[in-house]
Design a protein around this motif. Structure first.
Motif, mmCIF file in Angstrom:
data_model
loop_
_atom_site.group_PDB
_atom_site.id
_atom_site.type_symbol
_atom_site.label_atom_id
_atom_site.label_comp_id
_atom_site.label_asym_id
_atom_site.label_seq_id
_atom_site.Cartn_x
_atom_site.Cartn_y
_atom_site.Cartn_z
ATOM 1 N N PRO A 1 38.881 44.890 41.752
ATOM 2 C CA PRO A 1 38.266 44.621 42.840
ATOM 3 C C PRO A 1 38.187 43.453 43.227
ATOM 4 O O PRO A 1 37.298 43.046 44.299
ATOM 5 N N PHE A 2 39.170 42.635 43.164
ATOM 6 C CA PHE A 2 39.361 41.351 43.617
ATOM 7 C C PHE A 2 40.240 41.220 44.682
ATOM 8 O O PHE A 2 41.042 42.156 45.092
ATOM 9 N N CYS A 3 40.305 40.009 45.716
ATOM 10 C CA CYS A 3 40.966 40.075 46.832
ATOM 11 C C CYS A 3 42.428 39.491 46.355
ATOM 12 O O CYS A 3 43.374 39.684 47.293
ATOM 13 N N SER A 4 42.775 38.736 45.299
ATOM 14 C CA SER A 4 43.816 38.107 45.093
ATOM 15 C C SER A 4 43.997 37.959 43.680
ATOM 16 O O SER A 4 43.100 37.680 42.943
ATOM 17 N N ALA A 5 45.241 37.526 43.178
ATOM 18 C CA ALA A 5 45.709 37.168 41.910
ATOM 19 C C ALA A 5 44.689 36.023 41.508
ATOM 20 O O ALA A 5 44.127 35.885 40.271
ATOM 21 N N PRO A 6 44.583 34.756 42.182
ATOM 22 C CA PRO A 6 43.839 33.715 41.790
ATOM 23 C C PRO A 6 42.247 34.021 41.500
ATOM 24 O O PRO A 6 41.763 33.575 40.471
ATOM 25 N N CYS A 7 41.687 34.743 42.323
ATOM 26 C CA CYS A 7 40.427 35.194 41.907
ATOM 27 C C CYS A 7 40.169 36.095 40.623
ATOM 28 O O CYS A 7 39.219 35.957 40.005
ATOM 29 N N ARG A 8 41.264 37.115 40.579
ATOM 30 C CA ARG A 8 41.214 37.744 39.179
ATOM 31 C C ARG A 8 41.470 36.916 38.050
ATOM 32 O O ARG A 8 40.694 37.106 36.996
ATOM 33 N N ASN A 9 42.122 35.809 38.152
ATOM 34 C CA ASN A 9 42.271 34.952 37.147
ATOM 35 C C ASN A 9 41.237 33.928 36.683
ATOM 36 O O ASN A 9 40.838 33.679 35.700
ATOM 37 N N ILE A 10 40.535 33.707 37.925
ATOM 38 C CA ILE A 10 39.142 33.124 37.460
ATOM 39 C C ILE A 10 38.134 33.848 36.686
ATOM 40 O O ILE A 10 37.677 33.184 35.770
ATOM 41 N N ASP A 11 38.160 35.148 37.244
ATOM 42 C CA ASP A 11 37.299 35.985 36.410
ATOM 43 C C ASP A 11 37.663 36.184 35.049
ATOM 44 O O ASP A 11 36.874 36.066 33.746
ATOM 45 N N LEU A 12 39.136 36.190 34.712
ATOM 46 C CA LEU A 12 39.419 36.532 33.374
ATOM 47 C C LEU A 12 39.318 35.375 32.522
ATOM 48 O O LEU A 12 38.952 35.425 31.256
ATOM 49 N N ASN A 13 39.492 34.279 33.191
ATOM 50 C CA ASN A 13 39.175 32.934 32.363
ATOM 51 C C ASN A 13 37.693 32.748 32.089
ATOM 52 O O ASN A 13 37.425 32.187 30.936
ATOM 53 N N ARG A 14 36.991 33.420 32.756
ATOM 54 C CA ARG A 14 35.291 33.323 32.325
ATOM 55 C C ARG A 14 35.125 34.127 31.346
ATOM 56 O O ARG A 14 34.536 33.688 30.354
ATOM 57 N N TRP A 15 35.783 35.409 31.047
ATOM 58 C CA TRP A 15 35.599 36.222 30.049
ATOM 59 C C TRP A 15 36.282 35.342 28.722
ATOM 60 O O TRP A 15 35.690 35.682 27.552
#
Length: 68
Positions: free
Chosen positions: A33-47
């Motif tokens: 549901p993200f707009c780009s790989a950087p946003c997806r990676n930010i969320d993954l890092n939080r997890w």
């Protein structure tokens, strides 16, 4: 070849676009549901760092201190 282009132009998306949970831009199919790989990676890092942890509440029934 023209017929092929016309038939693929009418393809409906599998799911509607939603705002990205990180930056609120429209989501992209490749990173949903993200707009780009950087946003997806930010969320993954939080997890992975434990930022999304629910606080644990111990109840009286689960204590190991009780001895009968």
């Amino acid at each position: 070849m023209t017929e092929t282009k016309k038939s693929t132009a009418n393809v409906t998306p599998l799911r509607p676009t939603r705002p990205c949970p990180e930056c609120k831009r429209p989501s992209q199919r490749e990173h949903y549901p993200f707009c780009s790989a950087p946003c997806r990676n930010i969320d993954l890092n939080r997890w992975l760092t434990g930022a999304y942890v629910l606080p644990a509440v111990e109840s009286a029934d689960d204590s190991d201190d009780e001895q009968e």
